[in-house]
Design an enzyme around this catalytic site. Sequence first.
Site, PDB file in Angstrom:
ATOM      1  N   SER A 254       0.818  -1.208   0.000  1.00  0.00           N
ATOM      2  CA  SER A 254       0.000   0.000   0.000  1.00  0.00           C
ATOM      3  C   SER A 254       0.860   1.271   0.000  1.00  0.00           C
ATOM      4  O   SER A 254       1.743   1.405  -0.823  1.00  0.00           O
ATOM      5  CB  SER A 254      -0.957  -0.053   1.188  1.00  0.00           C
ATOM      6  OG  SER A 254      -2.132   0.622   0.865  1.00  0.00           O
ATOM      7  N   HIS A 400      -7.770  -5.828   0.539  1.00  0.00           N
ATOM      8  CA  HIS A 400      -6.534  -5.054   0.677  1.00  0.00           C
ATOM      9  C   HIS A 400      -5.743  -5.576   1.883  1.00  0.00           C
ATOM     10  O   HIS A 400      -6.144  -5.364   3.033  1.00  0.00           O
ATOM     11  CB  HIS A 400      -6.936  -3.590   0.901  1.00  0.00           C
ATOM     12  CG  HIS A 400      -5.804  -2.619   0.902  1.00  0.00           C
ATOM     13  ND1 HIS A 400      -4.983  -2.426  -0.190  1.00  0.00           N
ATOM     14  CD2 HIS A 400      -5.363  -1.754   1.855  1.00  0.00           C
ATOM     15  CE1 HIS A 400      -4.088  -1.488   0.097  1.00  0.00           C
ATOM     16  NE2 HIS A 400      -4.293  -1.068   1.329  1.00  0.00           N
TER      17      HIS A 400
HETATM   18  C1  GCU Z   1      -5.413   4.846   1.590  1.00  0.00           C
HETATM   19  C2  GCU Z   1      -4.804   5.548   0.411  1.00  0.00           C
HETATM   20  C3  GCU Z   1      -4.037   4.592  -0.476  1.00  0.00           C
HETATM   21  C4  GCU Z   1      -3.057   3.791   0.354  1.00  0.00           C
HETATM   22  C5  GCU Z   1      -3.785   3.121   1.479  1.00  0.00           C
HETATM   23  C6  GCU Z   1      -2.905   2.334   2.434  1.00  0.00           C
HETATM   24  O1  GCU Z   1      -6.436   4.020   1.167  1.00  0.00           O
HETATM   25  O2  GCU Z   1      -5.834   6.193  -0.295  1.00  0.00           O
HETATM   26  O3  GCU Z   1      -3.348   5.293  -1.494  1.00  0.00           O
HETATM   27  O4  GCU Z   1      -2.367   2.877  -0.445  1.00  0.00           O
HETATM   28  O5  GCU Z   1      -4.437   4.092   2.257  1.00  0.00           O
HETATM   29  O6  GCU Z   1      -1.751   2.689   2.667  1.00  0.00           O
HETATM   30  O7  GCU Z   1      -3.412   1.348   2.993  1.00  0.00           O
END
Ligand code: GCU
Length: 419
Positions: A254, A400
Amino acid sequence: GCLANGQATEPTYNYDETKVGTYTLPNPLINNKGKAVKTQAEWRSRRKELIQLFAENVYGQTPKQAVKLRFQTTSVDSSALNGLAIRKLVSIFFVDYPQLLPIEVLLYLPKGRKVIPVFLGLNFCGNHCVTTEADIPLSTRWMGNAIGEVSVNNKATEKARGMQERRWPIETILRRGYALATAYYGDIEPDYPQGWHSGIRSVLGESTAPASDTTKANSWGAIGAWAWGMSRILDYLQTEPSIDAKRVISIGHSRIGKAAVWAGAQDERFAAVIGNESGEGGAALARRWYGETVERINTSFPYWFCGRYKTYNKRVADLPVDQHELLALIAPRPLYIASADGDQWSDPKGEFLGAAYAEPVYKLYGKVGLGTTDGRPQAFPAVNQPIGQTVRYHDRSGKHDVTDYDWEQYLRFADELVR
Ligand code: GCU
């Protein structure tokens, strides 16, 4: 919705594939003067141009000066994880900036091996989160409360111990013959708009202004800082006799995945790069208007990027780069990009295409990258079907996250391409 002046606004994210529209990607093999790049030698100069373009327009300038580091081993357990591992805790001090707290590195080495390749990845909530080993000191640094009751008043509590253990299958990694090095990303810069005040950006870089200040168009953002920190941990790993410093794999999930990719793009000492659901500002094409968008990320997380990035919110087509070129900067080194079908925010297809369009640069080195004939979108694989050669990709089923499935692929990738 509508603004008071009647001007229609668009949502800053999109989950409708029919609204993605068309876009033209910049060609990584056309240089700033409009000339075709045909040889590896020409790519070496083009590479520098691209890094500069990403620095000026997306992440900000990474300071180039050498920073004096001191590595202090604070503990060694020669029989950690029931005798499987040697565990070291090492503090990386910034000698010329005594006001900064050190980066606390947690290193697990498989016992009985001499030259060990290593996965290096930052963690989200402190070293105490990646394992239940009770003698890992609880991080005392700023911690997001959003993590839940495991942190109170922005400090970790004992409840956080092992909280993200599932994302770090340490024993499997060690049994497969790899070491694991990790550190809390907040040791480099706490992840909130004012976090830079206590991080590396308070002392280093062109400007100490927050990246949300568009007048400081080039100053580095938090992602740049985290990437820089990964390179400093690599500096330390180079001094560790049992580590194979030529086989250090940059890995991240992420936002930390965005940093892991930017780190690997700039610092060629990283032997391979893994971006797990790195999404917008990571592997996903900026021009593909799907999931999170440039405008959205610049609104939610302005301090992650440089000031100038904000100026592209409503004109992404004017960006002189796109993320496939970031991935191309990893070439000819092995690269793994992964998505999850339940994580449309990260735009799996956009991540796949980012990886696919890096192909021409891998080709220049006689390598097959993802091998999908320069990114035919129809080659997007079914869930849980890893594809590719030097560049690999999968779209895992589920949310995710970082799962055993993901690690299984990364370990096989490392076995085949890094060892
Ligand atoms: C948020 C953000 C993402 C990122 C994520 C994370 O959702 O919008 O760009 O990757 O956090 O770090 O889990």
